[in-house]
Motif scaffolding. Structure first.
Motif, PDB file in Angstrom:
ATOM      1  N   SER A 133       0.847  -1.183   0.000  1.00 42.60           N
ATOM      2  CA  SER A 133       0.000   0.000   0.000  1.00 42.60           C
ATOM      3  C   SER A 133       0.886   1.239   0.000  1.00 42.60           C
ATOM      4  CB  SER A 133      -0.899   0.011   1.245  1.00 42.60           C
ATOM      5  OG  SER A 133      -1.677  -1.174   1.308  1.00 42.60           O
ATOM      6  N   ALA A 134       0.347   2.333  -0.479  1.00 44.13           N
ATOM      7  CA  ALA A 134       1.120   3.580  -0.590  1.00 44.13           C
ATOM      8  C   ALA A 134       1.147   4.307   0.747  1.00 44.13           C
ATOM      9  CB  ALA A 134       0.528   4.461  -1.677  1.00 44.13           C
ATOM     10  N   GLU A 135       1.706   3.643   1.752  1.00 41.94           N
ATOM     11  CA  GLU A 135       1.816   4.193   3.092  1.00 41.94           C
ATOM     12  C   GLU A 135       3.263   4.040   3.547  1.00 41.94           C
ATOM     13  OE1 GLU A 135      -1.105   2.533   5.698  1.00 41.94           O
ATOM     14  OE2 GLU A 135      -2.633   2.511   4.118  1.00 41.94           O
ATOM     15  N   ALA A 136       3.831   5.133   4.041  1.00 43.73           N
ATOM     16  CA  ALA A 136       5.251   5.145   4.390  1.00 43.73           C
ATOM     17  C   ALA A 136       5.498   4.529   5.757  1.00 43.73           C
ATOM     18  CB  ALA A 136       5.774   6.575   4.369  1.00 43.73           C
ATOM     19  N   PHE A 137       6.655   3.903   5.886  1.00 40.49           N
ATOM     20  CA  PHE A 137       7.188   3.625   7.216  1.00 40.49           C
ATOM     21  C   PHE A 137       7.612   4.968   7.801  1.00 40.49           C
ATOM     22  CE2 PHE A 137      10.512   2.579  10.261  1.00 40.49           C
ATOM     23  CZ  PHE A 137       9.937   1.525  10.958  1.00 40.49           C
ATOM     24  N   PRO A 138       7.299   5.264   9.045  1.00 41.34           N
ATOM     25  CA  PRO A 138       7.585   6.595   9.596  1.00 41.34           C
ATOM     26  C   PRO A 138       9.033   7.021   9.378  1.00 41.34           C
ATOM     27  CG  PRO A 138       6.208   5.377  11.115  1.00 41.34           C
ATOM     28  CD  PRO A 138       6.580   4.415  10.015  1.00 41.34           C
ATOM     29  N   GLY A 139       9.172   8.227   8.825  1.00 35.99           N
ATOM     30  CA  GLY A 139      10.495   8.782   8.575  1.00 35.99           C
ATOM     31  C   GLY A 139      11.044   8.466   7.200  1.00 35.99           C
ATOM     32  N   TYR A 140      10.351   7.623   6.434  1.00 34.47           N
ATOM     33  CA  TYR A 140      10.805   7.240   5.103  1.00 34.47           C
ATOM     34  C   TYR A 140       9.870   7.829   4.045  1.00 34.47           C
ATOM     35  CZ  TYR A 140      13.690   3.635   7.423  1.00 34.47           C
ATOM     36  OH  TYR A 140      14.600   2.968   8.206  1.00 34.47           O
ATOM     37  N   ALA A 141      10.308   7.799   2.800  1.00 37.22           N
ATOM     38  CA  ALA A 141       9.492   8.290   1.701  1.00 37.22           C
ATOM     39  C   ALA A 141       8.275   7.386   1.483  1.00 37.22           C
ATOM     40  CB  ALA A 141      10.319   8.354   0.425  1.00 37.22           C
ATOM     41  N   THR A 142       7.215   7.972   0.944  1.00 31.08           N
ATOM     42  CA  THR A 142       6.015   7.194   0.648  1.00 31.08           C
ATOM     43  C   THR A 142       6.272   6.271  -0.538  1.00 31.08           C
ATOM     44  OG1 THR A 142       4.595   8.961   1.469  1.00 31.08           O
ATOM     45  CG2 THR A 142       3.580   7.326   0.012  1.00 31.08           C
ATOM     46  N   PRO A 143       5.984   4.976  -0.403  1.00 34.13           N
ATOM     47  CA  PRO A 143       6.221   4.047  -1.508  1.00 34.13           C
ATOM     48  C   PRO A 143       5.083   4.087  -2.524  1.00 34.13           C
ATOM     49  CG  PRO A 143       5.267   2.868   0.320  1.00 34.13           C
ATOM     50  CD  PRO A 143       5.454   4.301   0.798  1.00 34.13           C
TER      51      PRO A 143
END
Length: 367
Positions: A133-143
């Protein structure tokens, strides 16, 4: 007799003891190529008596690397470089496995000792990341959310790397489905919000892992074992719980998996109570529910503690990580502390006990 130093047979492979080197990222490759660092790192632990040494997370595609400095196995040049490491480990009477991985939304990050943190921009050698899903791991860019075609490519990518691993001479393949990387991202409801056949129900979220294992098993020789590393809990009430993962492990048994390497966490920030052997109860639970052999890892440091894990039936093997960085010869020291006489070139190890000094080092065995 020590359980730690009893052999373990998985398919046609007999690992000489149950003290294994856990996969640990080294962040020291250029263009995915293993080099002298991997040779010395893994070779030293083979000399030190570990029955099986596992490589760092080894990317199946360039965009699957955790950092630009990760090792890979997506081309034949990398295969040939790994073969040199494999040959040396075998020369030390140890087995070697490769951990195949895709980092998903946790890819393209700076290595730990870099001055910067977070996602590496394209100008510095980074790339766009992919995830369920287009949800980022906190602190990282949105995939980018993976298309059906991109999802379908993942099992082939792992299988291609597994084929190269066999050609390089590896004894074991471990599929990395833990620590918040791509296959774990699909498994966890914290990171997978898809509405197609790969999201929603637990069965759908496990689908990509099972398809990946099937693809690996199809190209990996029947006599060689496949291991899967899982995170047994996300350490959050709204995430995966140990019985969820134990159910997946039970299903993996029917897909040709021989052992489950049990770790925890990594898919999302969580409060984790850390202490000696804190993940061992999860290995025990996965073993009890699934009937699968398991490996336990996580702040296992002393020989007596490691031995007790096996005596208690919590796991079938013990994997060491940070303790192995501090002491490459931990198995030899453990054998001494547990009263096991390690063999030398002039005196074989006692029957059934898989531990021996390299001839060049056997003076260290003289008391």
């Amino acid at each position: 007799m020590s359980l730690l130093f009893e052999p373990l047979r998985l398919r046609d492979l007999t690992v000489k003891n149950r003290v294994w080197l856990a996969p640990m990222c080294q962040y020291s490759s250029t263009d995915g190529m293993p080099d002298d660092w991997q040779l010395v790192h893994l070779g030293a632990r083979a000399q030190g008596g570990f029955g099986l040494v596992l490589t760092e997370a080894t990317a199946v595609v360039p965009e699957g690397r955790i950092t630009p400095q990760d090792a890979g196995l997506w081309n034949d040049a990398q295969r040939d470089a790994w073969a040199r490491v494999v040959d040396f480990v075998h020369s030390q009477d140890a087995a070697i496995g490769v951990q195949l991985a895709h980092a998903g939304r946790k890819a393209s990050t700076y290595r730990p000792w870099a001055e910067a943190q977070g996602t590496v921009p394209a100008a510095e050698g980074g790339w766009d990341t992919l995830a369920p899903s287009a949800e980022a791991f906190p602190g990282y860019a949105t995939p980018q959310e993976m298309t059906p075609e991109q999802v379908a490519a993942v099992p082939r990518q792992f299988a291609d790397a597994a084929r190269r691993a066999h050609e390089a001479g590896f004894d074991v393949v471990e599929v990395h489905a833990a620590h918040g990387y791509l296959l774990h991202q699909f498994l966890s409801p914290l990171s997978n919000h898809r509405t197609d056949a790969y999201g929603g129900s637990p069965e759908n979220r496990a689908r990509l892992l099972l398809e990946t294992v099937d693809a690996v098993r199809a190209v990996w020789p029947e006599g060689k074992p496949v291991v899967v590393r899982v995170s047994a809990t996300d350490w959050r009430e709204d995430g995966l719980q140990v019985d969820d993962v134990a159910a997946v492990a039970k299903e993996l048994a029917g897909h040709g998996v021989d052992l489950v390497d049990v770790s925890t966490g990594g898919v999302a920030p969580a409060e984790i109570t850390v202490g000696p052997g804190y993940q061992v109860p999860h290995a025990r639970r996965v073993r009890e529910v699934s009937g699968m052999p398991t490996g336990a890892v996580g702040l296992i440091t002393s020989p007596a503690q490691a031995e007790q894990v096996l005596v208690d039936g919590a796991a079938d093997v013990v994997l060491l990580a940070r303790e192995a960085l501090r002491d490459p010869h931990w198995p030899l020291r453990a054998a001494h502390e547990l009263g096991v006489k390690a063999g030398t070139s002039r005196r074989p190890a006692p029957d059934g006990q898989g531990i021996a000094w390299a001839p060049q080092y056997e003076r260290g065995a003289w008391r």
